[in-house]
Write a protein that holds these residues in place. Structure first.
Motif, short mmCIF file in Angstrom:
data_model
loop_
_atom_site.label_atom_id
_atom_site.label_comp_id
_atom_site.label_asym_id
_atom_site.label_seq_id
_atom_site.Cartn_x
_atom_site.Cartn_y
_atom_site.Cartn_z
N LYS A 377 0.85 -1.19 0.00
CA LYS A 377 0.00 0.00 0.00
C LYS A 377 0.89 1.25 0.00
O LYS A 377 2.10 1.15 0.19
N PRO A 378 0.29 2.43 -0.20
CA PRO A 378 1.09 3.65 -0.20
C PRO A 378 1.97 3.81 1.04
O PRO A 378 3.09 4.31 0.95
N GLU A 379 1.46 3.35 2.20
CA GLU A 379 2.24 3.48 3.43
C GLU A 379 3.53 2.65 3.37
O GLU A 379 4.58 3.07 3.86
N HIS A 380 3.44 1.45 2.75
CA HIS A 380 4.63 0.60 2.63
C HIS A 380 5.63 1.21 1.64
O HIS A 380 6.85 1.18 1.87
N ALA A 397 14.99 6.03 -4.53
CA ALA A 397 13.70 6.50 -3.98
C ALA A 397 12.85 7.09 -5.09
O ALA A 397 11.64 6.79 -5.20
N TYR A 398 13.47 7.92 -5.93
CA TYR A 398 12.74 8.55 -7.04
C TYR A 398 12.24 7.50 -8.03
O TYR A 398 11.08 7.55 -8.47
N ASP A 399 13.10 6.54 -8.37
CA ASP A 399 12.72 5.49 -9.32
C ASP A 399 11.53 4.68 -8.80
O ASP A 399 10.64 4.29 -9.57
N LEU A 400 11.51 4.41 -7.49
CA LEU A 400 10.40 3.65 -6.90
C LEU A 400 9.10 4.44 -7.03
O LEU A 400 8.06 3.89 -7.41
N ILE A 401 9.17 5.74 -6.76
CA ILE A 401 7.97 6.57 -6.81
C ILE A 401 7.39 6.62 -8.22
O ILE A 401 6.19 6.41 -8.43
N VAL A 402 8.25 6.87 -9.21
CA VAL A 402 7.75 7.04 -10.59
C VAL A 402 7.35 5.71 -11.24
O VAL A 402 6.66 5.70 -12.26
N SER A 403 7.79 4.58 -10.65
CA SER A 403 7.45 3.27 -11.23
C SER A 403 6.12 2.73 -10.70
O SER A 403 5.68 1.67 -11.14
N LEU A 404 5.50 3.45 -9.79
CA LEU A 404 4.26 2.94 -9.19
C LEU A 404 3.13 2.89 -10.20
O LEU A 404 3.01 3.77 -11.06
N PRO A 405 2.27 1.86 -10.09
CA PRO A 405 1.14 1.75 -11.04
C PRO A 405 0.05 2.80 -10.77
O PRO A 405 -0.81 3.02 -11.61
N VAL A 406 0.07 3.40 -9.58
CA VAL A 406 -0.91 4.44 -9.25
C VAL A 406 -0.19 5.78 -9.09
O VAL A 406 1.03 5.81 -8.89
N ARG A 407 -0.95 6.86 -9.16
CA ARG A 407 -0.33 8.18 -9.03
C ARG A 407 0.20 8.36 -7.61
O ARG A 407 -0.53 8.19 -6.64
N PRO A 408 1.47 8.70 -7.47
CA PRO A 408 2.05 8.88 -6.12
C PRO A 408 1.34 10.00 -5.36
O PRO A 408 0.95 11.01 -5.95
N ASN A 409 1.17 9.80 -4.04
CA ASN A 409 0.51 10.83 -3.24
C ASN A 409 1.53 11.80 -2.65
O ASN A 409 2.74 11.66 -2.81
N SER A 410 1.01 12.78 -1.91
CA SER A 410 1.88 13.83 -1.37
C SER A 410 2.85 13.29 -0.32
O SER A 410 3.95 13.81 -0.15
#
Length: 485
Positions: A377-380, A397-410
């Protein structure tokens, strides 16, 4: 003679049903009912259904019910009540319709569980239909139904309607007072709840627990603790619910001595042995008070543990700078055959982040899906961004965020921003802030931080563009924020 023997069999089956070992003997008792041809006895079956309900075996009860050719009012009432307590709550109404189609008229013991189902569903319209039915059938004076109507309106946040019924009741027992107190407090009217509490001539342990819990939930920890002292002075013995309510607020207040006394009380009264929730609360209390060694001692002494017990201990290790021990506890948990849940992984990944265990964190994060069939989940993901960020692995860290299947949250971009500021990565910080502005266009703090980054790099044209963007979006700078870092 056969009639006498049959009555004796019925009495024996009823004794078995209401005995201490009913859970393990349920199928055996059912076999006895079939053997003695009592499988169409409404009296026996209504008792069987009621016991199934208590043991949370509602499907079994329904199986028995559906095999009954001519269920009477008693059996219908037992089955309706079973669904009203365990769900699915709407099944109560399907049975009610079936009952009326058979020409069986309801009584007060039919309508009370129907009101309970409406309360559990928070279905005001359906509840009002049942309320009208009680009046039409002349059962409006029954105390159990009046309590059910009060509970319905409290559950649906119609406190004035609940109060109207409450005021009309000639006799009000502790249960209905507790409902009204909880109703007012749930809506944030703590003073009104407290006023009702003070009006009560007789209070149960549940009453005290309700008021203490409501004060704590309303952010009035000191008042809640003071009320507990009053409870103790009144000679009311705290129970497991009291302990579970009090220990978190003791941790928040830093009332270590009171928390230790509650721990001692729970031990001497057997509460910590009898209730896992009490043991969990004690562990959590010591972790939050920064005494993880005592927490671990209590945890190890617990005869019974559930996944919450392990979660409390693992997360407690993370926040007390003992992340490696938290990971060890996680592995011990898995070896003991306890299945982790979302909170478990949140705890152990936090341990990895605080201890800088990058490789272990990556391994555990990957195992959520591969070994435990759990989608992070987003928390993990936030924990992983924090783990990478704390270790200076900003690109990962950046690569993990942009690779997510859903839009990253704040929260994810905020975690990356914090790491960028710690390690002075201006380029990635700029990227994170631009994303934060898209997600939170009204948050002036993001604009100010971005402007400060540009100012530090003497990129004055960009500073001016940020100011113009704020004006265009009508974003006001919060007093105290500076455009110069």
């Amino acid at each position: 003679m056969r009639q006498i023997n049959l009555r004796e069999v019925e009495r024996r089956i009823l004794r078995f049903l209401h005995g201490q070992k009913t859970l393990t003997r349920l199928t055996q008792i059912h076999a006895q009912i079939l053997h003695h041809h009592l499988n169409q006895s409404n009296q026996i079956l209504s008792h069987f259904v009621s016991i199934c309900s208590v043991l949370h075996e509602v499907e079994y009860a329904n199986l028995i019910f559906r095999q009954t050719l001519n269920p009477n009012l008693l059996l219908f009432n037992s089955m309706i009540k079973a669904y009203s307590l365990s769900g699915p709550f709407k099944e109560s109404f399907h049975l009610f319709s079936s009952m009326k189609n058979r020409g069986i008229w309801p009584d007060q013991f039919t309508l009370a569980p129907l009101l309970k189902s409406c309360s559990n569903l928070a279905d005001l319209k359906l509840g009002q239909v049942v309320h009208r039915e009680t009046l039409v059938l002349g059962f409006g004076f029954h105390s159990s139904l009046r309590i059910g109507i009060v509970e319905l309106y409290v559950s649906c946040e119609r406190i004035e309607d609940a109060k109207k019924m409450f005021d009309e009741m000639p006799y009000r027992d502790v249960i209905v007072w507790n409902l009204m107190i909880r109703g007012y407090c749930k809506l944030g009217h703590l003073e009104m709840g407290l006023c009702l509490f003070r009006q009560m001539r007789e209070r149960s342990t549940v009453t005290w627990n309700t008021m203490i819990s409501c004060l704590a939930s309303g952010g009035r920890d000191s008042d809640a603790l003071e009320l507990f002292h009053e409870m103790w002075d009144s000679g009311i013995e705290p129970d497991d619910a009291t302990v579970v309510t009090l220990l978190p607020l003791c941790a928040r207040l830093g009332a270590l001595d009171v928390g230790k006394w509650i721990h001692s009380y729970a031990q001497s009264n057997g509460l910590s042995q009898d209730f896992i929730s009490v043991g969990n609360s004690i562990v959590d209390f010591y972790c939050k008070c920064g005494i993880p060694e005592t927490a671990l001692g209590v945890f190890n002494e617990m005869h019974r543990k559930n996944v919450i017990s392990w979660n409390c201990m693992i997360l407690g290790m993370a926040f007390n700078g003992m992340g490696e021990l938290g990971v060890e506890l996680f592995e011990r948990m898995i070896n003991n055959g306890v299945n982790p849940n979302d909170s478990t992984f949140l705890g152990v990944l936090t341990c990895c982040a605080h201890a800088g265990l990058v490789e272990k964190g990556k391994e555990l994060y990957a195992s959520m899906n591969s070994k435990h069939n759990m989608e992070p989940k987003p928390e993990h993901r936030g924990c992983m961004v924090d783990l990478y960020g704390r270790s200076g692995l900003l690109k990962e860290a950046y690569d993990l965020i942009v690779s997510l299947p859903v839009r990253p949250n704040s929260a994810l971009w905020g975690a990356l921003l914090g790491a960028c500021r710690s390690y002075g990565d201006v380029e990635l910080a700029e990227c994170a802030l631009k994303e934060l502005i898209k997600i939170e266009p009204s948050n002036s703090g993001n604009y100010v931080l971005l402007s400060n980054i540009y100012a530090q790099g003497e990129r004055w044209n960009e500073v001016e563009k940020v100011r113009e963007l704020m004006i265009a979006k009508n974003v006001k700078k919060v007093p105290g924020q500076s455009f110069i870092g």
